[in-house]
Every structure is written in structure tokens, then in C-alpha cells.
Design a protein around this motif. Structure first.
Motif, PDB file in Angstrom:
ATOM      1  N   ILE A  55       2.026 -42.176 -27.713  1.00  9.76           N
ATOM      2  CA  ILE A  55       3.167 -42.657 -28.501  1.00  9.76           C
ATOM      3  C   ILE A  55       3.545 -41.569 -29.498  1.00  9.76           C
ATOM      4  O   ILE A  55       2.827 -41.319 -30.468  1.00  9.76           O
ATOM      5  N   HIS A  56       4.666 -40.918 -29.264  1.00 11.54           N
ATOM      6  CA  HIS A  56       5.138 -39.893 -30.190  1.00 11.54           C
ATOM      7  C   HIS A  56       5.696 -40.544 -31.452  1.00 11.54           C
ATOM      8  O   HIS A  56       6.203 -41.679 -31.412  1.00 11.54           O
ATOM      9  N   ILE A  91      12.792 -41.735 -44.127  1.00 11.79           N
ATOM     10  CA  ILE A  91      11.504 -41.616 -43.438  1.00 11.79           C
ATOM     11  C   ILE A  91      11.716 -41.586 -41.926  1.00 11.79           C
ATOM     12  O   ILE A  91      11.143 -40.747 -41.214  1.00 11.79           O
ATOM     13  N   GLY A  92      12.537 -42.501 -41.430  1.00 15.56           N
ATOM     14  CA  GLY A  92      12.794 -42.542 -39.992  1.00 15.56           C
ATOM     15  C   GLY A  92      13.444 -41.276 -39.482  1.00 15.56           C
ATOM     16  O   GLY A  92      13.063 -40.746 -38.430  1.00 15.56           O
ATOM     17  N   THR A  93      14.422 -40.758 -40.232  1.00 19.74           N
ATOM     18  CA  THR A  93      15.106 -39.531 -39.815  1.00 19.74           C
ATOM     19  C   THR A  93      14.151 -38.347 -39.810  1.00 19.74           C
ATOM     20  O   THR A  93      14.217 -37.480 -38.934  1.00 19.74           O
ATOM     21  N   GLY A  94      13.255 -38.305 -40.789  1.00 21.26           N
ATOM     22  CA  GLY A  94      12.270 -37.228 -40.820  1.00 21.26           C
ATOM     23  C   GLY A  94      11.373 -37.247 -39.604  1.00 21.26           C
ATOM     24  O   GLY A  94      11.060 -36.199 -39.013  1.00 21.26           O
ATOM     25  N   PHE A 100      12.887 -33.335 -32.663  1.00 19.54           N
ATOM     26  CA  PHE A 100      14.223 -33.099 -32.093  1.00 19.54           C
ATOM     27  C   PHE A 100      14.134 -32.322 -30.785  1.00 19.54           C
ATOM     28  O   PHE A 100      14.854 -32.614 -29.821  1.00 19.54           O
ATOM     29  N   ALA A 101      13.253 -31.320 -30.732  1.00 19.89           N
ATOM     30  CA  ALA A 101      13.122 -30.506 -29.523  1.00 19.89           C
ATOM     31  C   ALA A 101      12.656 -31.346 -28.342  1.00 19.89           C
ATOM     32  O   ALA A 101      13.068 -31.120 -27.198  1.00 19.89           O
ATOM     33  N   LEU A 102      11.783 -32.318 -28.598  1.00 20.65           N
ATOM     34  CA  LEU A 102      11.325 -33.208 -27.528  1.00 20.65           C
ATOM     35  C   LEU A 102      12.487 -34.013 -26.964  1.00 20.65           C
ATOM     36  O   LEU A 102      12.611 -34.183 -25.743  1.00 20.65           O
ATOM     37  N   ILE A 103      13.342 -34.523 -27.850  1.00 25.37           N
ATOM     38  CA  ILE A 103      14.505 -35.291 -27.403  1.00 25.37           C
ATOM     39  C   ILE A 103      15.476 -34.399 -26.634  1.00 25.37           C
ATOM     40  O   ILE A 103      16.032 -34.795 -25.605  1.00 25.37           O
ATOM     41  N   LEU A 104      15.671 -33.184 -27.127  1.00 24.15           N
ATOM     42  CA  LEU A 104      16.615 -32.267 -26.499  1.00 24.15           C
ATOM     43  C   LEU A 104      16.162 -31.861 -25.103  1.00 24.15           C
ATOM     44  O   LEU A 104      16.964 -31.836 -24.158  1.00 24.15           O
ATOM     45  N   HIS A 105      14.884 -31.543 -24.966  1.00 21.90           N
ATOM     46  CA  HIS A 105      14.371 -31.047 -23.680  1.00 21.90           C
ATOM     47  C   HIS A 105      13.765 -32.145 -22.817  1.00 21.90           C
ATOM     48  O   HIS A 105      13.402 -31.882 -21.659  1.00 21.90           O
ATOM     49  N   LEU A 106      13.642 -33.360 -23.373  1.00 26.69           N
ATOM     50  CA  LEU A 106      12.984 -34.466 -22.656  1.00 26.69           C
ATOM     51  C   LEU A 106      11.626 -34.026 -22.131  1.00 26.69           C
ATOM     52  O   LEU A 106      11.241 -34.300 -20.990  1.00 26.69           O
ATOM     53  N   ASP A 107      10.901 -33.324 -22.991  1.00 26.60           N
ATOM     54  CA  ASP A 107       9.582 -32.813 -22.637  1.00 26.60           C
ATOM     55  C   ASP A 107       8.801 -32.581 -23.935  1.00 26.60           C
ATOM     56  O   ASP A 107       9.395 -32.342 -24.988  1.00 26.60           O
ATOM     57  N   ASP A 108       7.469 -32.677 -23.845  1.00 24.28           N
ATOM     58  CA  ASP A 108       6.636 -32.486 -25.024  1.00 24.28           C
ATOM     59  C   ASP A 108       6.495 -30.989 -25.307  1.00 24.28           C
ATOM     60  O   ASP A 108       5.565 -30.326 -24.850  1.00 24.28           O
ATOM     61  N   GLU A 120      14.296 -25.777 -37.208  1.00 19.78           N
ATOM     62  CA  GLU A 120      15.637 -25.300 -37.559  1.00 19.78           C
ATOM     63  C   GLU A 120      16.571 -26.460 -37.872  1.00 19.78           C
ATOM     64  O   GLU A 120      17.341 -26.417 -38.840  1.00 19.78           O
ATOM     65  N   VAL A 121      16.514 -27.512 -37.057  1.00 17.06           N
ATOM     66  CA  VAL A 121      17.397 -28.660 -37.264  1.00 17.06           C
ATOM     67  C   VAL A 121      17.055 -29.368 -38.573  1.00 17.06           C
ATOM     68  O   VAL A 121      17.949 -29.791 -39.317  1.00 17.06           O
ATOM     69  N   VAL A 122      15.773 -29.495 -38.875  1.00 21.73           N
ATOM     70  CA  VAL A 122      15.366 -30.151 -40.122  1.00 21.73           C
ATOM     71  C   VAL A 122      15.855 -29.353 -41.327  1.00 21.73           C
ATOM     72  O   VAL A 122      16.390 -29.921 -42.291  1.00 21.73           O
TER      73      VAL A 122
END
Length: 250
Positions: A55-56, A91-94, A100-108, A120-122
């Protein structure tokens, strides 16, 4: 300090924004400390799994972001509820943007080179919210004197001009410079007189029939990236942790 906070943060209703930004930054920093401890095998923390599925932390992050967002929309911006939901949203956004990279690439890809995109996004998100927070809001402040109205009018005019500078700098492919030029005009002016980055809208539009300018832009971008890639990577490693080394495949 107290008077400034009251006049420019509390009265315009920007206290929830301040609380959300604070919660966002602290959550990201604390999350990175915990994940680095888990990675090093130190401390009482560990990965959360159920049924063999890892669970990420983006999962509870999404839940908190939705809860805080809808709660803030339903609350009055000057009430306790809006402040509480702002903290939940931060808190949730953090938690979400930390992966973010996991969501973008759909990979861990958390501990890979691609995982640097989360840092970078943060940083960019915190900078943008910070700009919105420190900007003087001309509406919502009670009992302003004529001098304050004139001052705020000047601020509004300056913000509009700086925003136009930022758009032009952004069209040159200089994202970070465009962000900071919103509050520091000299940054925008510096970006305007500099050559655009290859592939940007400005380069495609104005360098199409100027091969010398196009070649100079490519050379300058190469030198800039070579000069700053090292310091930028070290800063990212300091904030988010160093990625795992790439193992060559045979």
C-alpha cells in the motif's frame, strides 16, 4: 508581524492557504525522512502491505485530499472548519505529490532517476502556493485607507506586468525562471533577453528561419544543463534521497 498577518493573511481569508502550505511541506519532509529510514532499515517504521499488496502512501493521500478538498469547499473560509480541512488537504497533497512519479509512470519508480520528478513537482508546487500566499490580495480587507488602496493598486499593476513577463519567459521554455519572475521582475527581464530553450514555443516560432539563433540556443542549453545538472541533482538527493544505482543488464 502580528498586524501584517492580520491584515494580509487573516482578513483576506488566506489563513487556510497558509495552513495547507505548511501541512503540505511538513508532510513531504516527514514522509521523506520515514521512507529513507525504511530504505536504510532503521527505526520502527516499515512498509504497509495487505494480502501481499504494498500500500503506497499515495492511497491515504488521495483519501485525505478528497476529504480536505470537499470539506474546504463546503466550509466558510474564515471559520475553524476551513482551517481544519485545509490542514487535511495539505497533508493529503503532500502524500500524493511525494509519489507523483509513480502516478505519472504507473510504476514504482520512487528510488529511481524517474523518481526525481516527484521532488521537482513538490518544490514547484510549494513555490507556486507560496507566491499566491505572499501576494497582497486587494479584496477582503476591511477599513482600508486611501494610502493602502493606492499601495494595493500599485501591487496589482505590478503583478499583472510581472505575470505577462512570466508568460513570455514560459514560452521560452524556462519554467522555473517564469515562476519566480512573478514576484521578482528582474528575473523575468533577464529571461526575456536570454535565448529560448530549443523546442520551446518561442524557438519554434521565432528561430525557425534563424539557423544561427537556433544553433546558439542549442549550444547555450547544453552548456547550462551541463553546468547545473550536478548541483540540481545534489539538491534533489539532499531533499528526497539518492536514487538507487542503475544495474547494467547483460
Amino acid at each position: 508581524m502580528g498586524h501584517w498577518l492580520q491584515r494580509n493573511i487573516v482578513e483576506p481569508g488566506k489563513l487556510p492557504l497558509l495552513l495547507a502550505l505548511t501541512a503540505f511541506v511538513l508532510t513531504f519532509l516527514i514522509t521523506r525522512v520515514i521512507t529513507r529510514m525504511i530504505r536504510a532499515g532503521k527505526g520502527p517504521f516499515g512498509n504497509v502491505s495487505t494480502g501481499g499488496v504494498h500500500i503506497h502512501h499515495v492511497v491515504p493521500g488521495i483519501i485525505l485530499t478528497v476529504l480536505g478538498g470537499f470539506g474546504a469547499v463546503a466550509s466558510h473560509r474564515h471559520g475553524f472548519g476551513s482551517s481544519a480541512f485545509a490542514v487535511v488537504f495539505g497533508i493529503g497533497t503532500g502524500l500524493v505529490l511525494d509519489e507523483f512519479a509513480l502516478i505519472l509512470h504507473l510504476d514504482d519508480v520512487y528510488w529511481t532517476e524517474a523518481g526525481r520528478q516527484s521532488v521537482e513537482v513538490v518544490v514547484l508546487t510549494a513555490a507556486l502556493v507560496g507566491l499566491a500566499l505572499v501576494g497582497f490580495l486587494p479584496f477582503g480587507v476591511d477599513d482600508m485607507s486611501q494610502e493602502e488602496l493606492q499601495d494595493r493598486g500599485g501591487v496589482i499593476s505590478g503583478v499583472v506586468v510581472n505575470f505577462l513577463f512570466a508568460l513570455l519567459v514560459l514560452s521560452k521554455g524556462k519554467v522555473r525562471m517564469a515562476i519566480f519572475s512573478v514576484i521578482i521582475p528582474l528575473v523575468g527581464l533577464f529571461g526575456l533577453v536570454r535565448l529560448a530553450r530549443p523546442g520551446s514555443f518561442w524557438a519554434k516560432r521565432f528561430y525557425r528561419r534563424r539557423p544561427r539563433a537556433r544553433a546558439k540556443a542549442i549550444l547555450r542549453a547544453y552548456r547550462h544543463d551541463r553546468r547545473w545538472v550536478g548541483p540540481r541533482r545534489r539538491l534533489q538527493d539532499l531533499i528526497g534521497g539518492k536514487p538507487d544505482p542503475v544495474v547494467a543488464r547483460r
